[in-house]
Motif scaffolding. Structure first.
Motif, mmCIF file in Angstrom:
data_model
loop_
_atom_site.group_PDB
_atom_site.id
_atom_site.type_symbol
_atom_site.label_atom_id
_atom_site.label_comp_id
_atom_site.label_asym_id
_atom_site.label_seq_id
_atom_site.Cartn_x
_atom_site.Cartn_y
_atom_site.Cartn_z
ATOM 1 N N ALA A 44 0.896 -1.159 0.000
ATOM 2 C CA ALA A 44 0.000 0.000 0.000
ATOM 3 C C ALA A 44 0.927 1.200 0.000
ATOM 4 O O ALA A 44 1.616 1.456 1.000
ATOM 5 C CB ALA A 44 -0.906 -0.010 1.222
ATOM 6 N N SER A 91 1.695 5.337 -1.111
ATOM 7 C CA SER A 91 1.218 6.654 -1.526
ATOM 8 C C SER A 91 2.275 7.697 -1.177
ATOM 9 O O SER A 91 2.557 7.923 0.000
ATOM 10 C CB SER A 91 -0.103 6.993 -0.823
ATOM 11 N N THR A 92 2.857 8.305 -2.208
ATOM 12 C CA THR A 92 3.871 9.352 -1.995
ATOM 13 C C THR A 92 3.454 10.694 -2.579
ATOM 14 O O THR A 92 4.150 11.682 -2.383
ATOM 15 C CB THR A 92 5.210 8.958 -2.649
ATOM 16 N N GLY A 93 2.359 10.710 -3.336
ATOM 17 C CA GLY A 93 1.961 11.930 -4.018
ATOM 18 C C GLY A 93 2.587 12.077 -5.394
ATOM 19 O O GLY A 93 2.315 13.036 -6.105
ATOM 20 N N GLY A 96 2.863 9.815 -8.730
ATOM 21 C CA GLY A 96 2.333 8.584 -9.308
ATOM 22 C C GLY A 96 3.382 7.639 -9.856
ATOM 23 O O GLY A 96 3.345 6.431 -9.580
ATOM 24 N N ASP A 140 5.305 6.007 -7.062
ATOM 25 C CA ASP A 140 4.506 4.932 -6.461
ATOM 26 C C ASP A 140 4.615 3.659 -7.292
ATOM 27 O O ASP A 140 4.773 2.559 -6.751
ATOM 28 C CB ASP A 140 3.034 5.339 -6.368
ATOM 29 N N GLU A 177 6.008 0.099 -6.016
ATOM 30 C CA GLU A 177 5.164 -1.096 -6.104
ATOM 31 C C GLU A 177 5.925 -2.237 -6.769
ATOM 32 O O GLU A 177 5.823 -3.398 -6.334
ATOM 33 C CB GLU A 177 3.892 -0.766 -6.891
ATOM 34 N N ASP A 224 4.239 -1.008 3.353
ATOM 35 C CA ASP A 224 3.240 0.043 3.536
ATOM 36 C C ASP A 224 4.015 1.345 3.623
ATOM 37 O O ASP A 224 4.849 1.507 4.534
ATOM 38 C CB ASP A 224 2.424 -0.174 4.812
ATOM 39 N N LYS A 232 3.581 5.603 3.348
ATOM 40 C CA LYS A 232 2.745 6.803 3.247
ATOM 41 C C LYS A 232 3.660 8.008 3.435
ATOM 42 O O LYS A 232 4.233 8.202 4.505
ATOM 43 C CB LYS A 232 1.649 6.783 4.316
ATOM 44 N N THR A 285 11.691 9.418 1.547
ATOM 45 C CA THR A 285 11.075 8.098 1.383
ATOM 46 C C THR A 285 12.158 7.031 1.244
ATOM 47 O O THR A 285 12.071 5.963 1.863
ATOM 48 C CB THR A 285 10.135 8.094 0.157
#
Length: 195
Positions: free
Chosen positions: A28, A30-32, A34, A37, A41, A52, A54, A70
């Motif tokens: 899951a 979400s970094t803002g 796309g 991300d 993934e 996970d 965020k 990140t």
């Protein structure tokens, strides 16, 4: 289970990461950003490390702090989950083909962070992601994960394929390097006795 959670909070970003080294590659994220991300993934899915992630960052300025922090948080979580590194394979490499592109990734979970990144992009952006930030992410990740990391794209033309082959190559190498070696379970893979 070798798991860890890291929260990294600064005036520029807020990052929460949980990893499970013995997972199935579920995520899951979400970094803002796309495209970022999408790359993370790929990292999770092909390494079989559950992630996970965020991140809320100062994207109104640029992507630098979001991508860097990140990477630092994911690397720190991987290092924390590895604990004393007993029984791991430690070394691994992967060739990662993606259509016309081929990237080679080699890692050593040595405790000595070092990153060599030999990959070129002909576009400044992929989606909304600045391509110059890929090298910085790999450097940040290797720094806190404590890895010697070599990433080299041997050839390729499509910038999306180049980026993805780098992340998938890291994923495949990381999957092997963090695995417990059944012939050396419980032993630190170093003549020094520590990593």
């Amino acid at each position: 289970m070798r798991t860890a959670t890291v929260s990294r909070k600064t005036s520029e970003t807020s990052v929460d990461v949980t990893v499970n080294l013995d997972g199935t590659g579920s995520y899951a994220i979400s970094t803002g950003i796309g495209f970022f991300d999408h790359m993370l993934e790929q990292l999770s899915r092909h390494s079989l490390i559950d992630m996970d992630i965020k991140t809320v960052g100062d994207l109104h300025i640029d992507q630098h702090h979001t991508v860097e922090d990140t990477g630092l948080a994911i690397g720190e979580a991987v290092a924390k989950a590895l604990d004393d590194k007993k029984g791991i394979r430690r070394y691994a490499d992967a060739l990662s083909p993606m259509d016309e592109t081929l990237t080679r990734v080699a890692i050593d979970i040595s405790g000595r962070p070092y990153c060599v990144f030999k990959t070129q992009f002909s576009q400044k952006r992929l989606g909304e992601m600045d391509t110059e930030m890929f090298e910085h992410w790999f450097q940040s990740f290797s720094q806190t994960a404590g890895l010697t990391l070599h990433v080299e794209t041997l050839y390729g033309d499509n910038n999306h394929h180049i980026a993805e082959s780098c992340f998938k190559g890291l994923a495949r190498a990381l999957r092997e390097a963090v695995e417990i070696d059944p012939r050396k379970a419980g032993v630190i893979p170093s003549t020094k006795g520590t990593l």
